[in-house]
Design a protein around this motif. Structure first.
Motif, PDB file in Angstrom:
ATOM      1  N   LEU A  27      -6.336  39.894  78.876  1.00 51.94           N
ATOM      2  CA  LEU A  27      -5.362  40.052  77.790  1.00 51.94           C
ATOM      3  C   LEU A  27      -4.070  40.689  78.301  1.00 51.94           C
ATOM      4  CD1 LEU A  27      -7.629  41.167  74.808  1.00 51.94           C
ATOM      5  CD2 LEU A  27      -6.422  38.994  75.071  1.00 51.94           C
ATOM      6  N   TRP A  28      -4.202  41.686  79.174  1.00 53.35           N
ATOM      7  CA  TRP A  28      -3.022  42.314  79.765  1.00 53.35           C
ATOM      8  C   TRP A  28      -2.239  41.298  80.604  1.00 53.35           C
ATOM      9  CZ3 TRP A  28       0.218  45.998  79.091  1.00 53.35           C
ATOM     10  CH2 TRP A  28       1.091  46.362  80.119  1.00 53.35           C
ATOM     11  N   GLN A  29      -2.935  40.466  81.309  1.00 51.61           N
ATOM     12  CA  GLN A  29      -2.272  39.462  82.138  1.00 51.61           C
ATOM     13  C   GLN A  29      -1.508  38.471  81.271  1.00 51.61           C
ATOM     14  OE1 GLN A  29      -2.573  36.033  83.194  1.00 51.61           O
ATOM     15  NE2 GLN A  29      -1.420  36.339  85.069  1.00 51.61           N
ATOM     16  N   VAL A  30      -2.129  38.028  80.184  1.00 47.26           N
ATOM     17  CA  VAL A  30      -1.460  37.106  79.267  1.00 47.26           C
ATOM     18  C   VAL A  30      -0.249  37.780  78.624  1.00 47.26           C
ATOM     19  CG1 VAL A  30      -1.733  35.852  77.085  1.00 47.26           C
ATOM     20  CG2 VAL A  30      -3.518  35.721  78.835  1.00 47.26           C
ATOM     21  N   PHE A  31      -0.406  39.029  78.212  1.00 49.72           N
ATOM     22  CA  PHE A  31       0.699  39.771  77.604  1.00 49.72           C
ATOM     23  C   PHE A  31       1.866  39.917  78.568  1.00 49.72           C
ATOM     24  CE2 PHE A  31       2.853  43.838  76.834  1.00 49.72           C
ATOM     25  CZ  PHE A  31       3.326  43.619  75.554  1.00 49.72           C
ATOM     26  N   THR A  32       1.582  40.334  79.787  1.00 56.11           N
ATOM     27  CA  THR A  32       2.679  40.532  80.745  1.00 56.11           C
ATOM     28  C   THR A  32       3.331  39.213  81.141  1.00 56.11           C
ATOM     29  OG1 THR A  32       1.150  40.530  82.630  1.00 56.11           O
ATOM     30  CG2 THR A  32       1.741  42.680  81.690  1.00 56.11           C
ATOM     31  N   ARG A  33       2.583  38.153  81.163  1.00 54.73           N
ATOM     32  CA  ARG A  33       3.156  36.860  81.555  1.00 54.73           C
ATOM     33  C   ARG A  33       4.006  36.258  80.449  1.00 54.73           C
ATOM     34  NH1 ARG A  33      -0.161  32.483  84.678  1.00 54.73           N
ATOM     35  NH2 ARG A  33       0.285  34.095  86.188  1.00 54.73           N
ATOM     36  N   PHE A  34       3.484  36.207  79.228  1.00 51.43           N
ATOM     37  CA  PHE A  34       4.177  35.478  78.171  1.00 51.43           C
ATOM     38  C   PHE A  34       5.092  36.341  77.312  1.00 51.43           C
ATOM     39  CE2 PHE A  34       0.492  32.715  79.044  1.00 51.43           C
ATOM     40  CZ  PHE A  34       1.199  31.589  79.422  1.00 51.43           C
ATOM     41  N   VAL A  35       4.784  37.613  77.159  1.00 51.76           N
ATOM     42  CA  VAL A  35       5.623  38.474  76.328  1.00 51.76           C
ATOM     43  C   VAL A  35       6.701  39.161  77.169  1.00 51.76           C
ATOM     44  CG1 VAL A  35       5.641  40.490  74.805  1.00 51.76           C
ATOM     45  CG2 VAL A  35       3.807  38.811  74.622  1.00 51.76           C
ATOM     46  N   MET A  36       6.273  39.734  78.287  1.00 52.72           N
ATOM     47  CA  MET A  36       7.224  40.467  79.121  1.00 52.72           C
ATOM     48  C   MET A  36       7.933  39.573  80.142  1.00 52.72           C
ATOM     49  SD  MET A  36       4.971  43.912  79.616  1.00 52.72           S
ATOM     50  CE  MET A  36       6.270  44.891  80.314  1.00 52.72           C
ATOM     51  N   GLY A  37       7.381  38.402  80.391  1.00 53.44           N
ATOM     52  CA  GLY A  37       8.007  37.470  81.315  1.00 53.44           C
ATOM     53  C   GLY A  37       7.812  37.802  82.781  1.00 53.44           C
ATOM     54  N   ASP A  38       7.042  38.836  83.074  1.00 53.95           N
ATOM     55  CA  ASP A  38       6.797  39.249  84.459  1.00 53.95           C
ATOM     56  C   ASP A  38       5.300  39.517  84.618  1.00 53.95           C
ATOM     57  OD1 ASP A  38       7.216  40.050  87.094  1.00 53.95           O
ATOM     58  OD2 ASP A  38       7.652  42.129  86.519  1.00 53.95           O
ATOM     59  N   PRO A  39       4.541  38.534  85.119  1.00 56.47           N
ATOM     60  CA  PRO A  39       3.084  38.713  85.175  1.00 56.47           C
ATOM     61  C   PRO A  39       2.667  39.859  86.099  1.00 56.47           C
ATOM     62  CG  PRO A  39       3.737  36.701  86.308  1.00 56.47           C
ATOM     63  CD  PRO A  39       4.971  37.269  85.674  1.00 56.47           C
ATOM     64  N   SER A  40       1.632  40.541  85.666  1.00 64.70           N
ATOM     65  CA  SER A  40       1.077  41.638  86.462  1.00 64.70           C
ATOM     66  C   SER A  40       0.504  41.079  87.758  1.00 64.70           C
ATOM     67  CB  SER A  40      -0.003  42.340  85.648  1.00 64.70           C
ATOM     68  OG  SER A  40      -0.544  43.404  86.372  1.00 64.70           O
ATOM     69  N   SER A  41       0.654  41.837  88.833  1.00 65.37           N
ATOM     70  CA  SER A  41       0.281  41.320  90.150  1.00 65.37           C
ATOM     71  C   SER A  41      -1.211  41.451  90.470  1.00 65.37           C
ATOM     72  CB  SER A  41       1.085  42.037  91.234  1.00 65.37           C
ATOM     73  OG  SER A  41       0.814  43.426  91.205  1.00 65.37           O
ATOM     74  N   PHE A  42      -1.895  42.361  89.816  1.00 64.95           N
ATOM     75  CA  PHE A  42      -3.289  42.622  90.190  1.00 64.95           C
ATOM     76  C   PHE A  42      -4.309  41.958  89.272  1.00 64.95           C
ATOM     77  CE2 PHE A  42      -2.458  45.811  87.021  1.00 64.95           C
ATOM     78  CZ  PHE A  42      -3.634  45.902  86.332  1.00 64.95           C
ATOM     79  N   THR A  43      -3.898  41.502  88.100  1.00 72.68           N
ATOM     80  CA  THR A  43      -4.860  41.070  87.082  1.00 72.68           C
ATOM     81  C   THR A  43      -5.654  39.837  87.475  1.00 72.68           C
ATOM     82  OG1 THR A  43      -3.055  39.930  85.975  1.00 72.68           O
ATOM     83  CG2 THR A  43      -3.647  42.105  85.143  1.00 72.68           C
ATOM     84  N   ASP A  44      -5.027  38.900  88.155  1.00 69.30           N
ATOM     85  CA  ASP A  44      -5.732  37.679  88.555  1.00 69.30           C
ATOM     86  C   ASP A  44      -6.854  38.008  89.531  1.00 69.30           C
ATOM     87  OD1 ASP A  44      -6.157  34.843  88.739  1.00 69.30           O
ATOM     88  OD2 ASP A  44      -5.175  34.925  90.704  1.00 69.30           O
ATOM     89  N   GLU A  45      -6.547  38.845  90.491  1.00 70.97           N
ATOM     90  CA  GLU A  45      -7.549  39.219  91.489  1.00 70.97           C
ATOM     91  C   GLU A  45      -8.673  40.051  90.873  1.00 70.97           C
ATOM     92  OE1 GLU A  45      -7.069  42.097  95.150  1.00 70.97           O
ATOM     93  OE2 GLU A  45      -6.138  40.153  95.548  1.00 70.97           O
ATOM     94  N   LEU A  46      -8.317  40.988  90.017  1.00 73.34           N
ATOM     95  CA  LEU A  46      -9.330  41.814  89.360  1.00 73.34           C
ATOM     96  C   LEU A  46     -10.242  40.961  88.483  1.00 73.34           C
ATOM     97  CD1 LEU A  46     -10.531  44.598  88.818  1.00 73.34           C
ATOM     98  CD2 LEU A  46      -8.831  44.867  86.979  1.00 73.34           C
ATOM     99  N   ALA A  47      -9.664  40.023  87.749  1.00 71.05           N
ATOM    100  CA  ALA A  47     -10.474  39.139  86.900  1.00 71.05           C
ATOM    101  C   ALA A  47     -11.444  38.322  87.742  1.00 71.05           C
ATOM    102  CB  ALA A  47      -9.573  38.214  86.085  1.00 71.05           C
ATOM    103  N   ARG A  48     -10.994  37.859  88.899  1.00 74.42           N
ATOM    104  CA  ARG A  48     -11.863  37.076  89.790  1.00 74.42           C
ATOM    105  C   ARG A  48     -13.041  37.921  90.274  1.00 74.42           C
ATOM    106  NH1 ARG A  48      -8.512  36.115  94.080  1.00 74.42           N
ATOM    107  NH2 ARG A  48      -7.262  34.873  92.647  1.00 74.42           N
TER     108      ARG A  48
END
Length: 154
Positions: A27-48
């Motif tokens: 959810l944080w990754q989606v929020f930072t990507r679509f709302v803030m326009g700057d995706p979080s750098s660690f969320t993809d790796e942590l989710a994996r």
């Protein structure tokens, strides 16, 4: 049997926590990507990594609850005594696989990544910690299957 119930309980709680963290992380990754326009750098790796942990620990949990997928075409055609022997043989095969592939192979993987000092790119955590769940899960499955054989619960 009491010890097994405690392991089931703690493992269930651990899985719920990991899954909850994974949901919040995504959810944080989606929020930072679509709302803030700057995706979080660690969320993809942590989710994996959390998905790996949920999958491998979930396999141990399901094995302990005896809720795994099984093909029962052959056992249904056998007598009760032969069904017990077949189920015991299947449990021994599972123990052998888990020991060789998950415990021994997993420990070798953990050792190699530890010796090579490999770290994850974004989180900078040792990959040995990520892979440590493989032998832990193998040990849990072996415990469950030995318990099943000992208690004759198939």
């Amino acid at each position: 049997m009491k010890f097994r119930r405690k392991i089931d309980l703690y493992l269930g709680y651990i899985l719920v926590v990991i899954m909850g963290v994974m949901v919040i992380n995504v959810l944080w990754q989606v929020f930072t990507r679509f709302v803030m326009g700057d995706p979080s750098s660690f969320t993809d790796e942590l989710a994996r990594y959390l998905m790996i942990w949920v999958g491998v620990l979930g396999a141990a949990y399901i094995s302990g609850k005896r809720m795994h997928v099984a093909i029962d075409l052959l056992p249904n055609r056998l007598s009760k005594a032969k069904q017990m022997l077949l189920k015991m043989l299947v449990n021994f095969i599972i123990i052998l696989f888990c020991f060789t592939a998950l415990v021994v192979g997993g420990l070798r993987l953990v050792y190699i990544t530890y010796v090579l000092d490999q770290h994850s790119p974004a989180l900078q955590i040792p990959l040995a910690l990520v892979y440590l769940i493989i032998p832990i899960s193998g040990i849990l499955i072996i415990y469950y299957k030995i318990s099943d054989i000992y208690l004759k619960q198939f």
